[in-house]
Scaffold this motif. Structure first.
Motif, PDB file in Angstrom:
ATOM      1  N   ARG A 159       3.731 -40.555  10.121  1.00 30.71           N
ATOM      2  CA  ARG A 159       4.471 -39.692   9.318  1.00 30.71           C
ATOM      3  C   ARG A 159       4.193 -39.447   8.140  1.00 30.71           C
ATOM      4  N   ALA A 160       3.470 -40.184   7.380  1.00 31.09           N
ATOM      5  CA  ALA A 160       3.064 -40.127   5.758  1.00 31.09           C
ATOM      6  C   ALA A 160       1.773 -39.375   5.800  1.00 31.09           C
ATOM      7  N   TYR A 220      10.922 -37.690  -0.619  1.00 24.96           N
ATOM      8  CA  TYR A 220      12.023 -38.660  -0.786  1.00 24.96           C
ATOM      9  C   TYR A 220      13.299 -38.607   0.089  1.00 24.96           C
ATOM     10  N   ILE A 221      13.774 -37.282   0.204  1.00 25.05           N
ATOM     11  CA  ILE A 221      14.929 -37.182   1.071  1.00 25.05           C
ATOM     12  C   ILE A 221      14.729 -37.458   2.327  1.00 25.05           C
ATOM     13  N   GLY A 222      13.624 -37.342   2.922  1.00 24.47           N
ATOM     14  CA  GLY A 222      13.130 -37.577   4.326  1.00 24.47           C
ATOM     15  C   GLY A 222      13.106 -39.158   4.483  1.00 24.47           C
ATOM     16  N   ARG A 223      12.842 -39.869   3.467  1.00 22.55           N
ATOM     17  CA  ARG A 223      12.609 -41.231   3.620  1.00 22.55           C
ATOM     18  C   ARG A 223      14.154 -41.785   3.347  1.00 22.55           C
ATOM     19  N   LEU A 224      14.712 -41.225   2.698  1.00 21.91           N
ATOM     20  CA  LEU A 224      16.231 -41.831   2.717  1.00 21.91           C
ATOM     21  C   LEU A 224      16.829 -41.445   3.855  1.00 21.91           C
ATOM     22  N   VAL A 225      16.779 -40.389   4.340  1.00 24.67           N
ATOM     23  CA  VAL A 225      17.461 -39.987   5.725  1.00 24.67           C
ATOM     24  C   VAL A 225      16.628 -40.926   6.759  1.00 24.67           C
ATOM     25  N   TRP A 226      15.375 -41.080   6.811  1.00 24.38           N
ATOM     26  CA  TRP A 226      14.743 -41.782   7.832  1.00 24.38           C
ATOM     27  C   TRP A 226      15.218 -43.165   8.087  1.00 24.38           C
ATOM     28  N   LYS A 227      15.418 -43.861   6.752  1.00 27.72           N
ATOM     29  CA  LYS A 227      15.775 -45.326   6.952  1.00 27.72           C
ATOM     30  C   LYS A 227      17.304 -45.583   7.132  1.00 27.72           C
ATOM     31  N   SER A 228      18.185 -44.556   7.030  1.00 31.15           N
ATOM     32  CA  SER A 228      19.552 -44.458   7.437  1.00 31.15           C
ATOM     33  C   SER A 228      19.752 -44.308   8.670  1.00 31.15           C
TER      34      SER A 228
END
Length: 190
Positions: A151-152, A182-190
């Motif tokens: 993904r990165a 950053y938003i993608g990482r927050l959403v992806w982790k939750s």
């Protein structure tokens, strides 16, 4: 302050403000190019002096990228602060800023006298040809120790392609890309 373990063949000098100033002044006097050319030279010099390990230097370089202003100055400041405290950081600023300041004054005189000669134009062309290789070296060193997910890689390559295709919108693409990451990482982790 914990000093890194010394590798074989590393020249050991004490990281005093004077030594830091001299090392950085020499680098900034002799190196042509911007910050991304100077940063690997700073890292190599500090490592050869035995002041810092490569991995730690590039962690500091990663942090320096969020500071406003020239990347070479931010990196030199943070690395020197790490190895010699506030006096080292002050020496780093002076060693990074003074040589280019005096060089600009000197080069301005040369350009006004010799700027139209073929020799001068060939020199600048040759110096400019080295910069992409130095930048590629710095990018390789920065990214080789990072753990990359699929993904990165897709995100970074996608943003790079957008920057190449739409260079006039680079500022907005970078801001938007950072927000999406950053938003993608927050959403992806939750």
């Amino acid at each position: 302050m914990r000093m890194p373990a010394r590798a074989e063949g590393v020249t050991k000098t004490e990281p005093t403000p004077w030594h830091i100033f001299l090392v950085l002044a020499q680098i900034n006097t002799l190196t042509l190019g911007g910050g991304y050319v100077i940063v690997p030279a700073i890292g190599n010099a500090f490592e050869k002096q035995g002041w810092i390990e490569e991995e730690e230097f590039y962690r500091i370089f990663s942090r320096a990228q969020v500071f406003p202003g020239p990347i070479a100055l931010s990196t030199a400041f943070l690395a020197s602060y790490r190895i010699a405290g506030v006096p080292g950081a002050i020496a780093a600023v002076l060693g990074t800023v003074l040589p280019p300041f005096f060089a600009l004054i000197l080069v301005g005189g040369f350009i006004s006298l010799y700027g139209n000669t073929d020799l001068f134009k060939r020199f600048l062309g040759g110096a400019g040809a080295v910069v992409p290789g130095l930048v590629a070296s710095m990018l390789w060193r920065t990214t080789k120790n990072r753990k990359w997910s699929v993904r990165a890689v897709i995100e970074v390559v996608g943003l790079a392609i957008l920057l190449v295709v739409f260079p006039s919108a680079a500022f907005f693409l970078l801001l938007g890309g950072i927000a999406v990451f950053y938003i993608g990482r927050l959403v992806w982790k939750s």
